[in-house]
Scaffold this motif. Sequence first.
Motif, PDB file in Angstrom:
ATOM      1  N   ASN A  27       0.392  -1.309  -6.747  1.00  0.00           N
ATOM      2  CA  ASN A  27      -0.380  -2.340  -6.059  1.00  0.00           C
ATOM      3  C   ASN A  27      -0.020  -3.740  -6.545  1.00  0.00           C
ATOM      4  O   ASN A  27      -0.122  -4.708  -5.807  1.00  0.00           O
ATOM      5  CB  ASN A  27      -1.884  -2.111  -6.290  1.00  0.00           C
ATOM      6  N   THR A  44       2.171   8.903  -9.663  1.00  0.00           N
ATOM      7  CA  THR A  44       1.082   9.088  -8.715  1.00  0.00           C
ATOM      8  C   THR A  44       0.984  10.493  -8.124  1.00  0.00           C
ATOM      9  O   THR A  44      -0.083  11.096  -8.140  1.00  0.00           O
ATOM     10  CB  THR A  44       1.137   8.017  -7.618  1.00  0.00           C
ATOM     11  N   LYS A  94       0.853  -1.196   0.000  1.00  0.00           N
ATOM     12  CA  LYS A  94       0.000   0.000   0.000  1.00  0.00           C
ATOM     13  C   LYS A  94       0.881   1.235   0.000  1.00  0.00           C
ATOM     14  O   LYS A  94       2.103   1.141   0.156  1.00  0.00           O
ATOM     15  CB  LYS A  94      -0.926  -0.021   1.214  1.00  0.00           C
ATOM     16  N   GLY A  95       0.276   2.377  -0.167  1.00  0.00           N
ATOM     17  CA  GLY A  95       1.048   3.614  -0.186  1.00  0.00           C
ATOM     18  C   GLY A  95       1.443   4.024   1.223  1.00  0.00           C
ATOM     19  O   GLY A  95       0.766   3.703   2.189  1.00  0.00           O
ATOM     20  N   ALA A 151      -5.948  -2.920  -5.336  1.00  0.00           N
ATOM     21  CA  ALA A 151      -5.814  -2.863  -3.876  1.00  0.00           C
ATOM     22  C   ALA A 151      -6.823  -3.825  -3.268  1.00  0.00           C
ATOM     23  O   ALA A 151      -6.541  -4.552  -2.308  1.00  0.00           O
ATOM     24  CB  ALA A 151      -6.050  -1.446  -3.383  1.00  0.00           C
ATOM     25  N   GLU A 191      -8.445   3.933   0.153  1.00  0.00           N
ATOM     26  CA  GLU A 191      -7.112   4.217   0.664  1.00  0.00           C
ATOM     27  C   GLU A 191      -6.123   4.464  -0.477  1.00  0.00           C
ATOM     28  O   GLU A 191      -5.293   5.347  -0.408  1.00  0.00           O
ATOM     29  CB  GLU A 191      -6.644   3.053   1.523  1.00  0.00           C
ATOM     30  N   THR A 192      -6.211   3.679  -1.540  1.00  0.00           N
ATOM     31  CA  THR A 192      -5.209   3.782  -2.600  1.00  0.00           C
ATOM     32  C   THR A 192      -5.592   4.742  -3.714  1.00  0.00           C
ATOM     33  O   THR A 192      -4.726   5.203  -4.449  1.00  0.00           O
ATOM     34  CB  THR A 192      -4.884   2.401  -3.204  1.00  0.00           C
ATOM     35  N   ALA A 248      -6.136   1.283  -9.834  1.00  0.00           N
ATOM     36  CA  ALA A 248      -5.469   1.042  -8.553  1.00  0.00           C
ATOM     37  C   ALA A 248      -6.460   0.459  -7.546  1.00  0.00           C
ATOM     38  O   ALA A 248      -6.148  -0.480  -6.812  1.00  0.00           O
ATOM     39  CB  ALA A 248      -4.869   2.340  -8.020  1.00  0.00           C
ATOM     40  N   CYS A 249      -7.675   1.027  -7.545  1.00  0.00           N
ATOM     41  CA  CYS A 249      -8.698   0.580  -6.597  1.00  0.00           C
ATOM     42  C   CYS A 249      -8.963  -0.914  -6.757  1.00  0.00           C
ATOM     43  O   CYS A 249      -9.038  -1.664  -5.781  1.00  0.00           O
ATOM     44  CB  CYS A 249      -9.984   1.377  -6.816  1.00  0.00           C
ATOM     45  N   LYS A 305      -1.025   7.049  -1.492  1.00  0.00           N
ATOM     46  CA  LYS A 305      -1.688   6.521  -2.689  1.00  0.00           C
ATOM     47  C   LYS A 305      -0.667   5.774  -3.534  1.00  0.00           C
ATOM     48  O   LYS A 305       0.481   6.202  -3.628  1.00  0.00           O
ATOM     49  CB  LYS A 305      -2.237   7.683  -3.527  1.00  0.00           C
TER      50      LYS A 305
END
Lengths: 782, 246
Positions: free
Chosen positions: A90, A220, A73-74, B22, B139-140, B18-19, A84
């Motif tokens: 990811n 990002t 995770k970030g 994750a 979160e991501t 990304a969502c 992020k």
Amino acid sequence: MSNGRLTRRQFLKGTALVAGTTILPTGLVRAQRRPTTWHGRERVTEIPSTCEMCFWRCGIIGEVKDGRLVKIKGNPLHPNNRGKICARGNAGLKTLYDPDRLKYPLMRVGKRGEAKWRRVSWNEALDYMVDKLKDIKSKYGPEAIAMFPHGVSSRLLKSVFASWGVVNFAVASFNHCKGPRDVAFKLTFGTSPGSPERLDLPNASMIVLIGSHLGENIHTGQVREFAEAIGRGAKIVVVDPRFSTAASKAHWWLPIRPGSDTALILAWINVLIEKDLYDKEFVNRYTYGFEELKKAIKPFTPEWAEKVTDIPASTIREIAVEMGIRKPSVLVHPGRHTVWYGNDVQRSRAIAILVALLGSWGKPGGYFLPTPLKKSKCPCPKQEKPSKDVCEASGKHIYPFHEEGVPSQCVVDATLTGKPYPIKAWITYGTNIIQSIPQPERTIKAIEKLDLLVAIDILPTDPSLYADVILPEATYLERYDLPFVVSNWTDPYVAIRQPVVKPLFQSKGPFWIAKEVSKRLGLKNCLPCNSEEEMIDKILEPLNISLGDLTNKGVMSFPGRPYDTSNLRFRTPTGKIELYSTKLAAKGFSPIPVFEPVDEPPKGYFRLIYGRSPVHSFTRTVNNEWLDEIYPENRVWLNEKAAEKMGIKDGDEVYLVNQDGVKEGPVKVFVTPGIRDDCVFIVHGFGQKNPMMRRAYNKGISDSFLMTKIKPDPITGTTGMRVNFVKIEKNGKLLEYTPEGYEERLKEMKAAHVTPTIKIQKPANVQPEQPQPQEEEEEEGC
Amino acid sequence: MTKYAMVINVEKCVGCHACELACKAEWGVAENEHRTWVKPTYPQSLGGKGLFDLVAAFYVGQCNHCDHPTCVEACPTGATFKREDGIVVVDYDLCIGCGYCVEACPYGARYVHPTLKKVDKCDFCAPRLEKGLEPACVETCITGAKVFGDLEDPTSEVYKLVYEEGARGITSEEVNIGPNVYYIGDEKKVDLIINKFPPRKPKLPTPASIWEKLLKPLLGLGVVASFLGASVAYFIQLFKGEDKFE
Ligand code: SF4
Ligand code: SF4
Ligand code: SF4
């Protein structure tokens, strides 16, 4: 530097002692207890580090359970990505656990390209490689060895070879990516826009993207801030022949004729000056050559530009006025991949001039200023007098403003021809030279002439197919790297990369590899640190922090001075922002950008343009299980009108055939209204030719293989790539399409050519060039 | 009371996926399956002047934690139910993997996990919420496009976006079961998403087919009869509303 975080450091040091944990030889690193969190329903350990799924280097936290990475995770403490991470970030664990990874050192047993290998020990591989290199050096000199380094981990081995006398380092990020814009900004402002670019996106009231498809091109921190600006209602202008994701967010999408961007920018400059909308105070105080610019820019009216760019003069004017009203919080993005047509420095110079006229340098919403952080080195001192690099020696490919190593074409040329001297060994480090250098067929031919090709990487990308020795590097999740000391952020920061899990198989970190090679080369005093931990401590010493302070947080940020213009100085010969570039003039180039029309597609052809998908970093990620699932292959974007005329439907399988008859395919067509009808677009990085990349092998097509033509920029030698044209072949039939009014446009383009009114000469009042302190540039990706 | 909801800002979303990943990493989502997904609408012409009149957006989908969830109605064992806080969850101990709920969901939010043989879908990261963490996708999310919160709390961001700024759920004239994932942004873009990815009509099982599927696995597993008895009353109540949305 007295921010709250130093207290935390003392606190951590204190707790480590109070807790009474054994202090291992590596100091605090292992002594600190790791924080934990929840993964799904399980408790896991958190280990912070730095992502390398692209070069942007977001702060990450690995969630580890029983020595296995379960999630990335970030890192919320990281000022750049602020917790992020993108899809690639990811998906990092699928690269770590990729079954196709290079696991052991390998040596070739079959023919080059046959992919037959023998598993060997590190000792055997390194001994063989070094013996061979010594041999080559004694026969042909150190210049017969070339290295293609990429990424932070390659820096150590690069410094080892440099110390041993190697001079030919071909740096992709300069040649094939951001060279033109960095040079253009240095010529204008005395400094590059930086990497990460010093763009104050969150405070911009207007953002202008010229050929930059931010959003598909994901860095990002930058995309996060771009979205923030969108959320706040900033006006967005996107100049792109394709309706990109960014274009879909824009107030103005300008589907420009490919190759005519400079004309548009010059017309904007023209309006700003003619309508008195530029920042006068800023221009008077800081710039040099305004009167020359004013005179030279006269012919470049919006009406003139309309003919060239296909963008209505009224729109050009409207946007220029909007910029003039909103300045200085207008951010004209410098782009990153700027090697397009071989006239790229002048285009980037036009952007830099626009930035200066808007007065947005050092202002909120513009280009903020760096806050330099000090760092030291764990050096590998040069022990031999360097010989001439392949460009210098050849005398013909001299590009006066080339920086950072040598253009890769020069290395390929010399290897092929033996002139100006033979090159017999290549070392590739973390880069796919087959796909990243245009004209891959020449690259492959050159490889056939080598006595030694060493490929150092984490995956068997294309170069390893031809390599004599393959060395498996540990992935970013298994290794330490040089720490990242980043001045180019509003709050500058120091971040580390550290192992989140132990290296798998027999992969090794860059420090170990560099040390082993330096030992074998017999270099003394090279990398005088006993371990990578010690090396990191040493580098961070001037900041008064150590690795131990960062092991549990991953990053430490410092207060920045992004808008502090009290000491604003420009490292140019005039000490000012050079609207008129004295350096260019001195070398016989136009000191004020002019528009040079590019070659239009021949009749029946489309221009080939390329770009990115948000889930891939070119060939580096195509073998990743999750990213492959989302975007397994590229498709050709084709304008719907053209498709209809040619009888092509969405999803049809076709081949692309370029102007030299090179054919790539099959590839599916994406029929869309979102692209002009004089170009086609594909995502770069597909069409892997190495069967050892089992997931990605042969999926999609390679744009690189279609780039049989390149156009070097005369100023930098950087490789213009958007100069290739393709036809579409369907069911064995070569189809042709010519946009309406094609002939007329050709004529207009010719008529639009303006001879520069400006005389090229060094103005008298300029001081002789002072030797300027070189900014330390670190090679990055694209 | 709490009523959880998600709002997606289509102006900010860049379709980066990304969502989706994750979520995959957090919950071990099966290969080629999704708890949350991202689909491009691709550039669409609005019928205006050629190149200058295009629109495009990304549809970020997931379980809508509907007010009237057809999946709950379809579930023969009571494994799928709606919690007091609005989250629709699947109780793995009760799920028999029959897949009726998969058919019954208008949004395609569910799938049968190929190895677990249980139905999996987004639960707004309920176990994470209990630990005080945000949903993994939120979160991501690199653009901050995903906003999560409590619709009953007038100070929450989601409350503002839904009740004051007019975020809309994906519904059609035929299918409206009260979705709690909302979309906000340029109306043209929200319309485009809703029109391009409309809810499908839920397929609800007939009583006979339920018994057939239900009995086989249950007998096979040797589950006690008392459980069946307890379920019967529940089914009767369910079947009444069977065709409500057809
Ligand atoms: S932008 Fe994505 S891939 Fe690049 S460093 Fe950040 S998280 Fe990693
Ligand atoms: S979206 Fe589908 S699975 Fe989720 S609550 Fe609604 S009907 Fe059930
Ligand atoms: S992470 Fe955010 S920006 Fe990316 S696709 Fe998901 S919702 Fe959109």
